[in-house]
Motif scaffolding. Structure first.
Motif, PDB file in Angstrom:
ATOM      1  N   LYS A  50       4.060  10.314  -6.713  1.00 36.02           N
ATOM      2  CA  LYS A  50       5.066  10.652  -7.732  1.00 36.02           C
ATOM      3  C   LYS A  50       4.383  11.083  -9.028  1.00 36.02           C
ATOM      4  O   LYS A  50       4.772  12.079  -9.642  1.00 36.02           O
ATOM      5  CB  LYS A  50       5.958   9.435  -7.975  1.00 36.02           C
ATOM      6  N   GLU A  51       3.349  10.354  -9.440  1.00 35.31           N
ATOM      7  CA  GLU A  51       2.636  10.699 -10.666  1.00 35.31           C
ATOM      8  C   GLU A  51       1.982  12.075 -10.545  1.00 35.31           C
ATOM      9  O   GLU A  51       2.077  12.900 -11.454  1.00 35.31           O
ATOM     10  CB  GLU A  51       1.574   9.642 -10.973  1.00 35.31           C
ATOM     11  N   ILE A  52       1.315  12.323  -9.423  1.00 34.50           N
ATOM     12  CA  ILE A  52       0.672  13.618  -9.215  1.00 34.50           C
ATOM     13  C   ILE A  52       1.714  14.740  -9.187  1.00 34.50           C
ATOM     14  O   ILE A  52       1.532  15.782  -9.803  1.00 34.50           O
ATOM     15  CB  ILE A  52      -0.164  13.624  -7.903  1.00 34.50           C
ATOM     16  N   TYR A  53       2.794  14.499  -8.478  1.00 34.80           N
ATOM     17  CA  TYR A  53       3.838  15.504  -8.323  1.00 34.80           C
ATOM     18  C   TYR A  53       4.405  15.903  -9.678  1.00 34.80           C
ATOM     19  O   TYR A  53       4.542  17.084 -10.000  1.00 34.80           O
ATOM     20  CB  TYR A  53       4.930  14.988  -7.406  1.00 34.80           C
ATOM     21  N   LYS A  78       0.828  -1.214   0.000  1.00 30.54           N
ATOM     22  CA  LYS A  78       0.000   0.000   0.000  1.00 30.54           C
ATOM     23  C   LYS A  78       0.860   1.260   0.000  1.00 30.54           C
ATOM     24  O   LYS A  78       0.555   2.219  -0.707  1.00 30.54           O
ATOM     25  CB  LYS A  78      -0.942   0.000   1.213  1.00 30.54           C
ATOM     26  N   VAL A  79       1.925   1.270   0.796  1.00 30.69           N
ATOM     27  CA  VAL A  79       2.821   2.431   0.839  1.00 30.69           C
ATOM     28  C   VAL A  79       3.492   2.610  -0.520  1.00 30.69           C
ATOM     29  O   VAL A  79       3.578   3.726  -1.041  1.00 30.69           O
ATOM     30  CB  VAL A  79       3.872   2.307   1.973  1.00 30.69           C
ATOM     31  N   HIS A  80       3.947   1.514  -1.098  1.00 33.00           N
ATOM     32  CA  HIS A  80       4.590   1.584  -2.419  1.00 33.00           C
ATOM     33  C   HIS A  80       3.628   2.173  -3.455  1.00 33.00           C
ATOM     34  O   HIS A  80       3.999   3.059  -4.226  1.00 33.00           O
ATOM     35  CB  HIS A  80       5.061   0.192  -2.851  1.00 33.00           C
ATOM     36  N   ARG A  81       2.405   1.694  -3.458  1.00 34.26           N
ATOM     37  CA  ARG A  81       1.410   2.199  -4.415  1.00 34.26           C
ATOM     38  C   ARG A  81       1.069   3.662  -4.153  1.00 34.26           C
ATOM     39  O   ARG A  81       0.903   4.447  -5.082  1.00 34.26           O
ATOM     40  CB  ARG A  81       0.141   1.351  -4.357  1.00 34.26           C
ATOM     41  N   ALA A  82       0.963   4.040  -2.881  1.00 29.70           N
ATOM     42  CA  ALA A  82       0.665   5.432  -2.532  1.00 29.70           C
ATOM     43  C   ALA A  82       1.808   6.346  -2.982  1.00 29.70           C
ATOM     44  O   ALA A  82       1.570   7.439  -3.512  1.00 29.70           O
ATOM     45  CB  ALA A  82       0.426   5.566  -1.029  1.00 29.70           C
ATOM     46  N   LEU A  83       3.047   5.895  -2.788  1.00 28.38           N
ATOM     47  CA  LEU A  83       4.190   6.692  -3.231  1.00 28.38           C
ATOM     48  C   LEU A  83       4.221   6.822  -4.753  1.00 28.38           C
ATOM     49  O   LEU A  83       4.561   7.880  -5.285  1.00 28.38           O
ATOM     50  CB  LEU A  83       5.498   6.071  -2.732  1.00 28.38           C
ATOM     51  N   LYS A  84       3.836   5.768  -5.433  1.00 33.24           N
ATOM     52  CA  LYS A  84       3.775   5.811  -6.900  1.00 33.24           C
ATOM     53  C   LYS A  84       2.727   6.840  -7.355  1.00 33.24           C
ATOM     54  O   LYS A  84       2.966   7.629  -8.272  1.00 33.24           O
ATOM     55  CB  LYS A  84       3.436   4.418  -7.444  1.00 33.24           C
ATOM     56  N   LYS A  85       1.562   6.838  -6.694  1.00 29.77           N
ATOM     57  CA  LYS A  85       0.520   7.817  -7.020  1.00 29.77           C
ATOM     58  C   LYS A  85       1.011   9.231  -6.755  1.00 29.77           C
ATOM     59  O   LYS A  85       0.783  10.138  -7.547  1.00 29.77           O
ATOM     60  CB  LYS A  85      -0.750   7.557  -6.193  1.00 29.77           C
TER      61      LYS A  85
END
Length: 178
Positions: A170-173, A161-168
Motif C-alpha cells: 500500500k505504501e509503495i503503491y 506477515k501478510v498484513h505487513r506485506a500488504l501495508k508495504k
C-alpha cells in the motif's frame, strides 16, 4: 477418477500410475502458472517454471507422504522459484516489461489497465518473500493455514506477515501515484 481427492491421486502417482498426473495437472497448472507469473511477470518463464514443477512432482513422487497436496506442490513451486531467482539475481534489471501483463486489454478500460500496471510495478518492488505471501493469499486464494504449511511457519505468524506485506505494498503503491 475426477471425484478422487488430490491426495488420493498423488498416492496413486507415487505408486507408479503416472497417467493420473493429468488430473492433477488439469487442476493445478493454471494456479501454479499464475503464481509464477505474479512473481516473475514473464509469460515464457512462468510456463517453463510451471513445467518444472510437474517434472519435480514426477521425480519426487516417492517422497509424497499423504500430506496436504496443495501445500506440497506449492512448496515445490517456491523452491523452483527460489532456485530461478538465485540463478538470475545478478542479471536482474529493474526494467519492467509492461506488455507482458496477463490482462485482457479489450475488456479492461485504459484507466483500469493503468491501475493494474501500477499495482504490478508496486508488487515487483516488494521483497520476494512479501510478494510471494501476497500472491499466495490474495491472488491464489490460499488460506493462511496452508500458507503456513508451505513456508514452514504457523498460521498467526503468516497472518502478521501478510498484513505487513500488504501495508508495504500500500505504501509503495500510493507513494508513486500522483
Amino acid at each position: 477418477m475426477k471425484h478422487l481427492t488430490d491426495e488420493e491421486i498423488m498416492l496413486q502417482i507415487a505408486q507408479g500410475k503416472l497417467d493420473m498426473l493429468t488430473i492433477l495437472f488439469d487442476r493445478y497448472n493454471v494456479r501454479i502458472y499464475n503464481f509464477f507469473n505474479k512473481m516473475v511477470h514473464n509469460k515464457m518463464v512462468s510456463e517453463d517454471l510451471t513445467q518444472d514443477v510437474f517434472l519435480k512432482v514426477i521425480k519426487y513422487k516417492a517422497s509424497y507422504k499423504n500430506g496436504n497436496f496443495a501445500a506440497w506442490i506449492y512448496t515445490i513451486a517456491r523452491n523452483i522459484f527460489s532456485s530461478y531467482y538465485q540463478k538470475i539475481k545478478k542479471e536482474r534489471s529493474n526494467i519492467i516489461d509492461d506488455d507482458k501483463l496477463v490482462a485482457n486489454e479489450s475488456m479492461v478500460s485504459e484507466n483500469k489497465q493503468e491501475e493494474l500496471d501500477h499495482l504490478q510495478k508496486a508488487l515487483l518492488k516488494l521483497s520476494n518473500s512479501d510478494r510471494e505471501l501476497i500472491v499466495m493469499h490474495r491472488f491464489q486464494k490460499i488460506k493462511y493455514e496452508q500458507i503456513a504449511q508451505i513456508i514452514g511457519s504457523n498460521e498467526n505468524a503468516v497472518k502478521v506477515k501478510v498484513h505487513r506485506a500488504l501495508k508495504k505494498l500500500k505504501e509503495i503503491y500510493f507513494q508513486t501515484v500522483v
